[in-house]
Design a protein around this motif. Structure first.
Motif, PDB file in Angstrom:
ATOM      1  N   VAL A 256       1.749  -3.511  33.113  1.00 46.37           N
ATOM      2  CA  VAL A 256       0.898  -2.990  32.373  1.00 46.37           C
ATOM      3  C   VAL A 256      -0.516  -2.610  33.016  1.00 46.37           C
ATOM      4  CG1 VAL A 256       0.323  -2.382  30.261  1.00 46.37           C
ATOM      5  CG2 VAL A 256       2.706  -2.781  30.600  1.00 46.37           C
ATOM      6  N   LEU A 257      -0.875  -3.746  33.956  1.00 47.17           N
ATOM      7  CA  LEU A 257      -2.163  -2.693  34.177  1.00 47.17           C
ATOM      8  C   LEU A 257      -2.669  -1.547  34.711  1.00 47.17           C
ATOM      9  CD1 LEU A 257      -5.028  -4.627  34.627  1.00 47.17           C
ATOM     10  CD2 LEU A 257      -3.718  -4.977  36.767  1.00 47.17           C
ATOM     11  N   PRO A 258      -1.162  -1.923  35.558  1.00 49.63           N
ATOM     12  CA  PRO A 258      -1.707  -0.580  36.814  1.00 49.63           C
ATOM     13  C   PRO A 258      -1.622   0.911  36.053  1.00 49.63           C
ATOM     14  CG  PRO A 258      -0.190  -1.862  37.870  1.00 49.63           C
ATOM     15  CD  PRO A 258      -0.314  -2.096  36.086  1.00 49.63           C
ATOM     16  N   GLY A 259      -1.160   1.171  35.268  1.00 53.80           N
ATOM     17  CA  GLY A 259      -0.750   2.292  34.439  1.00 53.80           C
ATOM     18  C   GLY A 259      -2.327   2.124  33.720  1.00 53.80           C
ATOM     19  N   ILE A 260      -2.742   1.160  33.079  1.00 51.04           N
ATOM     20  CA  ILE A 260      -4.070   1.478  32.409  1.00 51.04           C
ATOM     21  C   ILE A 260      -4.612   1.569  33.085  1.00 51.04           C
ATOM     22  CG2 ILE A 260      -5.473  -0.397  31.101  1.00 51.04           C
ATOM     23  CD1 ILE A 260      -3.518  -1.803  30.195  1.00 51.04           C
ATOM     24  N   LEU A 261      -4.674   1.609  34.504  1.00 49.99           N
ATOM     25  CA  LEU A 261      -5.541   1.808  35.484  1.00 49.99           C
ATOM     26  C   LEU A 261      -5.739   3.365  36.006  1.00 49.99           C
ATOM     27  CD1 LEU A 261      -5.970  -0.953  38.391  1.00 49.99           C
ATOM     28  CD2 LEU A 261      -7.067  -1.042  36.385  1.00 49.99           C
TER      29      LEU A 261
ATOM     30  N   ILE B  14       3.798   9.979  27.086  1.00 47.36           N
ATOM     31  CA  ILE B  14       5.214  10.336  27.159  1.00 47.36           C
ATOM     32  C   ILE B  14       5.053   9.944  29.275  1.00 47.36           C
ATOM     33  CG2 ILE B  14       5.868  11.764  25.783  1.00 47.36           C
ATOM     34  CD1 ILE B  14       4.874  13.948  27.922  1.00 47.36           C
ATOM     35  N   SER B  15       3.695   9.691  29.623  1.00 54.49           N
ATOM     36  CA  SER B  15       3.629   9.323  30.961  1.00 54.49           C
ATOM     37  C   SER B  15       4.241   7.872  31.709  1.00 54.49           C
ATOM     38  CB  SER B  15       2.037   8.911  31.444  1.00 54.49           C
ATOM     39  OG  SER B  15       2.399  10.812  31.562  1.00 54.49           O
ATOM     40  N   GLY B  16       4.959   7.103  30.394  1.00 59.25           N
ATOM     41  CA  GLY B  16       5.214   6.212  31.519  1.00 59.25           C
ATOM     42  C   GLY B  16       4.259   4.567  32.018  1.00 59.25           C
ATOM     43  N   ILE B  17       3.241   4.767  30.587  1.00 62.12           N
ATOM     44  CA  ILE B  17       1.915   3.768  30.872  1.00 62.12           C
ATOM     45  C   ILE B  17       2.306   2.807  30.005  1.00 62.12           C
ATOM     46  CG2 ILE B  17      -0.322   3.356  30.634  1.00 62.12           C
ATOM     47  CD1 ILE B  17      -0.676   5.537  32.357  1.00 62.12           C
ATOM     48  N   PHE B  18       2.556   2.452  29.811  1.00 65.20           N
ATOM     49  CA  PHE B  18       2.565   1.293  28.239  1.00 65.20           C
ATOM     50  C   PHE B  18       4.393   0.742  28.743  1.00 65.20           C
ATOM     51  CE2 PHE B  18      -1.133   3.215  26.829  1.00 65.20           C
ATOM     52  CZ  PHE B  18      -1.812   2.237  27.354  1.00 65.20           C
ATOM     53  N   TYR B  19       4.791   1.911  28.663  1.00 58.19           N
ATOM     54  CA  TYR B  19       6.808   1.088  28.518  1.00 58.19           C
ATOM     55  C   TYR B  19       7.412   2.209  29.913  1.00 58.19           C
ATOM     56  CZ  TYR B  19       6.247   5.205  24.882  1.00 58.19           C
ATOM     57  OH  TYR B  19       5.570   6.460  24.758  1.00 58.19           O
ATOM     58  N   PRO B  20       8.442   1.783  30.768  1.00 59.70           N
ATOM     59  CA  PRO B  20       8.948   2.878  31.456  1.00 59.70           C
ATOM     60  C   PRO B  20       9.152   3.726  31.067  1.00 59.70           C
ATOM     61  CG  PRO B  20       9.698   0.307  31.589  1.00 59.70           C
ATOM     62  CD  PRO B  20       9.162   0.807  30.197  1.00 59.70           C
ATOM     63  N   ILE B  21       9.014   4.858  32.322  1.00 57.15           N
ATOM     64  CA  ILE B  21       9.199   6.301  31.580  1.00 57.15           C
ATOM     65  C   ILE B  21      10.478   6.718  31.120  1.00 57.15           C
ATOM     66  CG2 ILE B  21       9.244   7.585  33.780  1.00 57.15           C
ATOM     67  CD1 ILE B  21       7.804   9.715  33.289  1.00 57.15           C
ATOM     68  N   SER B  22      11.827   5.755  32.079  1.00 62.56           N
ATOM     69  CA  SER B  22      13.023   6.123  32.589  1.00 62.56           C
ATOM     70  C   SER B  22      13.590   5.810  31.069  1.00 62.56           C
ATOM     71  CB  SER B  22      13.780   5.536  33.450  1.00 62.56           C
ATOM     72  OG  SER B  22      12.663   4.008  33.756  1.00 62.56           O
TER      73      SER B  22
ATOM     74  N   LEU C 181      -1.041   9.027  38.732  1.00 60.42           N
ATOM     75  CA  LEU C 181      -1.380   8.396  38.672  1.00 60.42           C
ATOM     76  C   LEU C 181      -0.920   6.746  38.725  1.00 60.42           C
ATOM     77  CD1 LEU C 181      -5.057  10.325  38.146  1.00 60.42           C
ATOM     78  CD2 LEU C 181      -4.621   8.743  40.359  1.00 60.42           C
ATOM     79  N   GLY C 182       0.019   6.947  37.682  1.00 59.80           N
ATOM     80  CA  GLY C 182      -0.064   5.611  37.043  1.00 59.80           C
ATOM     81  C   GLY C 182       0.774   5.337  37.939  1.00 59.80           C
ATOM     82  N   LEU C 183       1.765   6.104  38.459  1.00 60.64           N
ATOM     83  CA  LEU C 183       2.353   5.726  39.723  1.00 60.64           C
ATOM     84  C   LEU C 183       1.605   4.643  40.794  1.00 60.64           C
ATOM     85  CD1 LEU C 183       5.855   5.773  40.294  1.00 60.64           C
ATOM     86  CD2 LEU C 183       5.432   8.002  41.307  1.00 60.64           C
ATOM     87  N   GLY C 184       1.075   5.993  41.425  1.00 58.60           N
ATOM     88  CA  GLY C 184       0.407   5.003  42.146  1.00 58.60           C
ATOM     89  C   GLY C 184      -0.280   4.049  42.219  1.00 58.60           C
ATOM     90  N   MET C 185      -1.070   3.844  40.912  1.00 58.79           N
ATOM     91  CA  MET C 185      -1.337   2.236  40.731  1.00 58.79           C
ATOM     92  C   MET C 185      -0.803   1.760  40.857  1.00 58.79           C
ATOM     93  SD  MET C 185      -4.381   2.843  40.711  1.00 58.79           S
ATOM     94  CE  MET C 185      -5.797   3.886  40.631  1.00 58.79           C
ATOM     95  N   ARG C 186       0.935   1.307  40.704  1.00 51.72           N
ATOM     96  CA  ARG C 186       1.985   0.307  39.771  1.00 51.72           C
ATOM     97  C   ARG C 186       2.129   0.101  42.289  1.00 51.72           C
ATOM     98  NH1 ARG C 186       3.254   3.238  35.684  1.00 51.72           N
ATOM     99  NH2 ARG C 186       5.292   4.277  36.156  1.00 51.72           N
ATOM    100  N   SER C 187       2.042   1.410  42.837  1.00 49.90           N
ATOM    101  CA  SER C 187       2.733   1.187  44.041  1.00 49.90           C
ATOM    102  C   SER C 187       1.815   0.203  44.442  1.00 49.90           C
ATOM    103  CB  SER C 187       3.177   2.692  44.653  1.00 49.90           C
ATOM    104  OG  SER C 187       1.558   2.987  45.088  1.00 49.90           O
ATOM    105  N   ALA C 188       0.168   0.330  44.449  1.00 51.49           N
ATOM    106  CA  ALA C 188      -0.188  -0.584  44.922  1.00 51.49           C
ATOM    107  C   ALA C 188      -0.635  -2.204  44.167  1.00 51.49           C
ATOM    108  CB  ALA C 188      -2.279  -0.220  44.427  1.00 51.49           C
ATOM    109  N   PHE C 189      -0.577  -2.109  43.129  1.00 55.55           N
ATOM    110  CA  PHE C 189      -0.372  -3.212  43.127  1.00 55.55           C
ATOM    111  C   PHE C 189       1.327  -3.817  42.917  1.00 55.55           C
ATOM    112  CE2 PHE C 189      -4.201  -1.922  40.898  1.00 55.55           C
ATOM    113  CZ  PHE C 189      -5.368  -2.388  41.847  1.00 55.55           C
TER     114      PHE C 189
ATOM    115  N   ALA D 151      12.602   0.104  39.232  1.00 60.96           N
ATOM    116  CA  ALA D 151      12.251   0.425  37.737  1.00 60.96           C
ATOM    117  C   ALA D 151      11.783   2.509  38.051  1.00 60.96           C
ATOM    118  CB  ALA D 151      11.239  -0.397  37.092  1.00 60.96           C
ATOM    119  N   GLU D 152      11.427   2.252  38.633  1.00 61.24           N
ATOM    120  CA  GLU D 152      11.147   3.952  38.778  1.00 61.24           C
ATOM    121  C   GLU D 152      12.088   5.060  38.655  1.00 61.24           C
ATOM    122  OE1 GLU D 152       7.961   4.338  38.194  1.00 61.24           O
ATOM    123  OE2 GLU D 152       6.921   2.193  38.221  1.00 61.24           O
ATOM    124  N   ILE D 153      11.540   6.037  38.492  1.00 72.58           N
ATOM    125  CA  ILE D 153      12.446   7.448  38.947  1.00 72.58           C
ATOM    126  C   ILE D 153      12.587   7.702  39.865  1.00 72.58           C
ATOM    127  CG2 ILE D 153      12.316   9.851  38.254  1.00 72.58           C
ATOM    128  CD1 ILE D 153      10.605   9.617  35.976  1.00 72.58           C
ATOM    129  N   GLY D 154      13.612   7.939  40.516  1.00 77.14           N
ATOM    130  CA  GLY D 154      14.590   7.648  41.871  1.00 77.14           C
ATOM    131  C   GLY D 154      13.587   6.560  42.532  1.00 77.14           C
TER     132      GLY D 154
END
Lengths: 322, 284
Positions: B62-67, B188-196, B214-222, B230-233
């Motif tokens: 969840v943390l990267p999504g929050i970022l 609806i942006s999958g910040i607190f739970y997976p968008i899928s 942005l949430g996706l990018g942050m998750r990819s970073a951390f 768990a992501e789309i695609g």
């Protein structure tokens, strides 16, 4: 006082030849279907102090905002420092000072900090004749904020805040200064200080000043020329003295003789008094000659306009006084 | 020197000064503290639950999504409310009355809003480093990802925030114009739970807006590379991420100057007075 100043300092001959610093002709401003300004015309020479009077809603602020380039006019010709304010660039803007009616901005900044920061924007427009900006500490002394210089702006009183506004207005050493009700909230001392600043700017720095106020006493003290705006037109334009004469050529002479009080209205007070004294000599006491005050004049003009008794008179008067 | 560039330079120092002022302002510091406490509590309670089917703790996911959300919040809300407030209190008009003042003002605001956003990220990241196992092990490449995702995110959001602040009539309408859509899109942006977990059409809508990316990018970073499953695609989709955020940035940077110029041109003492009057009437 203002009158004396004008009489003792006739405009220099070359100033007459110079193009006016502010030139307004046939200015119209229409909001929806209401004409706020319906043909305003006046001009101001270099170093002149013009005071714009008028009832609330007469369009004083609108006029000033058009001259500042903050508002687009509906029609008419306007030029400030030879430039149409609607097309004024930053170089032109650097030559103006603006004090608007009320601000609450930059509350977290300290007085010196803000004046220094805003002053720096004028540095690229400094010239050998006019060094810009003014030195921050000199400016702080000039408006009497030395003791508050390190205070946060949010902690200033209303009057101190207004002094700061004036300081920001002149930090760039403007050639033209617009002030919209600069002395609202001033105590008598602050008012006196402000008047000194205005005199200093117009006399020493040749700044052309246009200010609005509701304080007629102040207008009389400061103005080289007073403009009265009513019903969207300039209904009077002249020194306080000229206005008084033109509205009412009469002066009131009061005196007492043998315990009795007399009042006489006359068009030539000096002559009347001379004759009075020649006739009664030492019997005359409590002699007092009173011209119509600016307040009388102002009230008469505004009332005349509001009653709409003679709508053409105002316009003619304005023309006649120019 | 070119006066506009000179004013931009003055704006940089103005922004830095205003940022420092927020650090000593009781109300601003209180806001940052409350925000930090809230997020730390969320992370604290989630630290032991794992994302279904993985070993990644929920807090870590969840943390990267929050970022990402904080970047959007800072860019949109930060810029919009600053502009709305400062149109009302006369800061903007003051800037307009001095030569090149608007350039200086806007530069200053961009700097202070960006620094404020970075600060809000730090406030969440630092406690996270202590609370969330695995977060301190983020490899250098992860931090480098943060270094390009963050500015791209600011570019994609800040101009839009500035536009909202320019169009809004007072602070209340800023909330209506920016906060409500922001909350909706974030939900609806999958910040607190997976968008899928969402319906396909909602996923589609979410992917139009910067928050998800942005949430996706942050998750990819951390997060570890395996978490991309768990992501789309089943991928971090960098090309799409850059394309969408880039499109928002380009559109924003193209339109914002027009909107801002129009707003600044219309700004006058009487319009400021009128807005203030309306604000007072609402209070009364």
């Amino acid at each position: 006082m203002g009158v004396l100043r004008v009489l003792s300092e006739p405009p220099a001959a070359d100033a007459e030849a110079e193009a006016p610093v502010i030139d307004v002709r046939g200015l119209h401003m229409r909001y929806g279907t209401t004409d706020v300004l319906a043909g305003v015309g006046f001009d101001a020479r270099r170093g002149e102090v013009l005071v714009l009077l008028g009832p609330n809603g007469a369009g004083k602020t609108t006029t000033i905002e058009i001259l500042e380039g903050f508002r687009t006019r509906s029609a008419g010709e306007v030029s400030v420092l030879g430039v149409d304010p609607a097309a004024g660039d930053e170089r032109w803007r650097a030559r103006l000072g603006v004090v608007l009616q009320s601000w609450r901005d930059h509350g977290r900044w300290k007085v010196r900090e803000l004046l220094h920061d805003l002053g720096r924007y004028y540095a690229p427009y400094s010239t050998p004749e006019r060094r810009r900006p003014l030195d921050t500490d000199e400016l702080i002394d000039m408006v009497g904020l030395r003791e508050q210089a390190s205070q946060k702006i949010s902690s200033l009183s209303g009057g101190q805040r207004r002094r700061l506004d004036v300081a920001v207005g002149i930090v760039g050493r403007p050639e033209v200064l617009f002030l919209d009700e600069p002395t609202a909230g001033f105590d008598p001392q602050a008012r006196r200080d402000f008047h000194d600043v205005v005199h200093r700017l117009s006399d020493m720095e040749d700044v052309t000043i246009l200010l609005t106020t509701h304080d007629l006493d102040e207008a009389e003290k400061l103005a080289d020329r007073i403009l009265i705006l009513a019903g969207g037109r300039i209904v009077a334009d002249g020194s306080a003295d000229q206005l008084a004469r033109q509205v009412s050529g009469q002066a009131q002479v009061r005196w007492s003789r043998g315990g009795e009080h007399y009042v006489h209205s006359t068009g030539d007070a000096t002559r009347f008094v001379r004759e009075l004294l020649a006739q009664h000599g030492e019997e005359v006491a409590d002699l007092e000659v009173r011209r119509a005050s600016l307040e009388d004049t102002y009230m008469a003009l505004v009332r005349r306009h509001e009653e709409g008794r003679d709508p053409a008179a105002g316009a003619e008067f304005g023309e006649a006084a120019r | 020197m070119n006066p506009t560039l000179y004013a931009v330079r003055l704006g940089l120092s103005r922004g830095w000064r205003e940022f420092r002022q927020t650090l000593v302002s009781v109300s601003d510091v209180a806001w940052y503290v409350v925000m930090a406490v809230a997020f730390v509590l969320v992370l604290f309670f989630q630290r032991h639950s794992a994302v279904k089917g993985t070993h990644v703790s929920l807090a870590f996911a969840v943390l990267p999504g929050i970022l990402g959300m904080l970047v959007t919040l800072g860019g949109i809300q930060g810029a919009a409310s600053a502009l709305a407030v400062e149109r009302e209190d006369g800061t903007l008009l003051r800037a307009k009355a001095i030569p090149n003042g608007i350039a200086g003002y806007l530069t200053g605001r961009i700097v202070s809003v960006s620094l404020g956003t970075v600060l809000s990220l730090v406030i969440v990241l630092v406690p996270g480093l202590f609370l969330i196992p695995g977060l301190p092990d983020t490899p250098l490449t992860g931090w480098l990802t943060l270094v390009w995702v963050l500015p791209l995110g600011m570019l994609a959001t800040l101009p839009w925030g500035a536009m909202i602040g320019s169009l809004a009539n007072g602070q209340q309408s800023v909330v209506a114009l920016s906060m409500l859509p922001f909350v909706g899109v974030t939900a609806i942006s999958g910040i607190f739970y997976p968008i899928s977990a969402l319906a396909g059409w909602l996923q589609g809508i979410a992917q139009v807006f910067p928050v998800y990316w942005l949430g996706l990018g942050m998750r990819s970073a951390f997060l570890p590379a395996s978490a991309a499953a768990a992501e789309i695609g089943r991928s971090w989709r960098y090309p799409e991420l850059i394309a969408v955020l880039g499109a928002w940035a380009v559109a924003g940077l193209t339109i914002a100057p027009i909107v801002l110029r129009r707003m600044a041109r219309k700004e006058s003492g009487s319009s400021m007075q009128a807005r203030r009057q309306r604000a007072l009437q609402r209070l009364g």
